[in-house]
Write a protein that holds these residues in place. Structure first.
Motif, mmCIF file in Angstrom:
data_model
loop_
_atom_site.group_PDB
_atom_site.id
_atom_site.type_symbol
_atom_site.label_atom_id
_atom_site.label_comp_id
_atom_site.label_asym_id
_atom_site.label_seq_id
_atom_site.Cartn_x
_atom_site.Cartn_y
_atom_site.Cartn_z
ATOM 1 N N THR A 29 0.830 -1.201 0.000
ATOM 2 C CA THR A 29 0.000 0.000 0.000
ATOM 3 C C THR A 29 0.866 1.254 0.000
ATOM 4 O OG1 THR A 29 -1.751 -1.190 1.152
ATOM 5 C CG2 THR A 29 -1.859 1.204 1.203
ATOM 6 N N THR A 30 1.918 1.252 0.786
ATOM 7 C CA THR A 30 2.840 2.389 0.827
ATOM 8 C C THR A 30 3.513 2.593 -0.522
ATOM 9 O OG1 THR A 30 3.222 2.090 3.184
ATOM 10 C CG2 THR A 30 4.895 3.328 1.971
ATOM 11 N N GLY A 49 -16.112 -0.903 -3.387
ATOM 12 C CA GLY A 49 -15.204 -0.624 -2.281
ATOM 13 C C GLY A 49 -13.766 -1.024 -2.541
ATOM 14 N N ASP A 50 -13.522 -1.679 -3.688
ATOM 15 C CA ASP A 50 -12.156 -2.013 -4.056
ATOM 16 C C ASP A 50 -11.468 -0.758 -4.586
ATOM 17 O OD1 ASP A 50 -12.541 -4.701 -3.427
ATOM 18 O OD2 ASP A 50 -13.243 -5.181 -5.448
ATOM 19 N N ILE A 51 -10.180 -0.844 -4.780
ATOM 20 C CA ILE A 51 -9.423 0.286 -5.318
ATOM 21 C C ILE A 51 -8.964 -0.081 -6.717
ATOM 22 C CG2 ILE A 51 -7.335 1.681 -5.089
ATOM 23 C CD1 ILE A 51 -7.599 1.270 -2.047
ATOM 24 N N GLU A 52 -9.242 0.809 -7.673
ATOM 25 C CA GLU A 52 -8.766 0.628 -9.034
ATOM 26 C C GLU A 52 -7.501 1.455 -9.192
ATOM 27 O OE1 GLU A 52 -11.267 0.577 -12.859
ATOM 28 O OE2 GLU A 52 -10.386 2.596 -12.764
ATOM 29 N N LEU A 53 -6.443 0.805 -9.617
ATOM 30 C CA LEU A 53 -5.147 1.457 -9.803
ATOM 31 C C LEU A 53 -4.839 1.497 -11.292
ATOM 32 C CD1 LEU A 53 -2.410 2.516 -8.588
ATOM 33 C CD2 LEU A 53 -1.638 0.127 -8.731
ATOM 34 N N GLY A 64 -8.257 -5.603 -4.240
ATOM 35 C CA GLY A 64 -9.275 -6.034 -3.295
ATOM 36 C C GLY A 64 -8.695 -6.144 -1.902
ATOM 37 N N GLU A 65 -9.514 -6.568 -0.987
ATOM 38 C CA GLU A 65 -9.062 -6.733 0.401
ATOM 39 C C GLU A 65 -7.990 -7.822 0.497
ATOM 40 O OE1 GLU A 65 -8.586 -6.061 4.327
ATOM 41 O OE2 GLU A 65 -9.851 -4.868 2.996
ATOM 42 N N MET A 66 -8.153 -8.888 -0.270
ATOM 43 C CA MET A 66 -7.226 -10.022 -0.174
ATOM 44 C C MET A 66 -6.607 -10.416 -1.520
ATOM 45 S SD MET A 66 -7.305 -10.692 3.038
ATOM 46 C CE MET A 66 -6.498 -12.266 3.126
ATOM 47 N N PHE A 67 -6.788 -9.593 -2.565
ATOM 48 C CA PHE A 67 -6.301 -9.984 -3.877
ATOM 49 C C PHE A 67 -5.942 -8.750 -4.702
ATOM 50 C CE2 PHE A 67 -10.815 -9.301 -4.228
ATOM 51 C CZ PHE A 67 -10.926 -8.526 -5.376
ATOM 52 N N VAL A 68 -5.176 -8.984 -5.768
ATOM 53 C CA VAL A 68 -4.887 -7.968 -6.793
ATOM 54 C C VAL A 68 -5.172 -8.628 -8.129
ATOM 55 C CG1 VAL A 68 -3.133 -6.545 -7.888
ATOM 56 C CG2 VAL A 68 -3.092 -6.860 -5.407
#
Length: 72
Positions: A29-30, A49-53, A64-68
């Motif tokens: 995350t950092t 609620g996931d993050i799109e990068l 996702g919380e537990m996956f990319v």
């Protein structure tokens, strides 16, 4: 029942070490946050609620919380 002094010392050392060393998720995350800060990527929260990068090179990932997952 009394605990062994060596057990207490080991437990305290492990607990102290876990506070000093970030876990893998925190490190990732950092690093991603640094990419965004440096202007090499953009991120947004999706409706789920996931993050799109989105990297400037064109790759798109869903964090996702537990996956990319690589999307593109």
């Amino acid at each position: 029942m009394a605990r062994s002094p060596s057990t207490d010392a080991t437990s305290e050392t492990e607990a102290a070490g876990s506070r000093r060393v970030p876990d893998a998720k925190s490190r990732v995350t950092t690093a991603i946050g640094q990419l965004v800060e440096d202007g090499r990527a953009e991120w947004r929260r999706t409706a789920t609620g996931d993050i799109e990068l989105r990297l400037l090179t064109g790759e798109v990932f869903v964090l996702g919380e537990m996956f990319v997952t690589r999307v593109a």
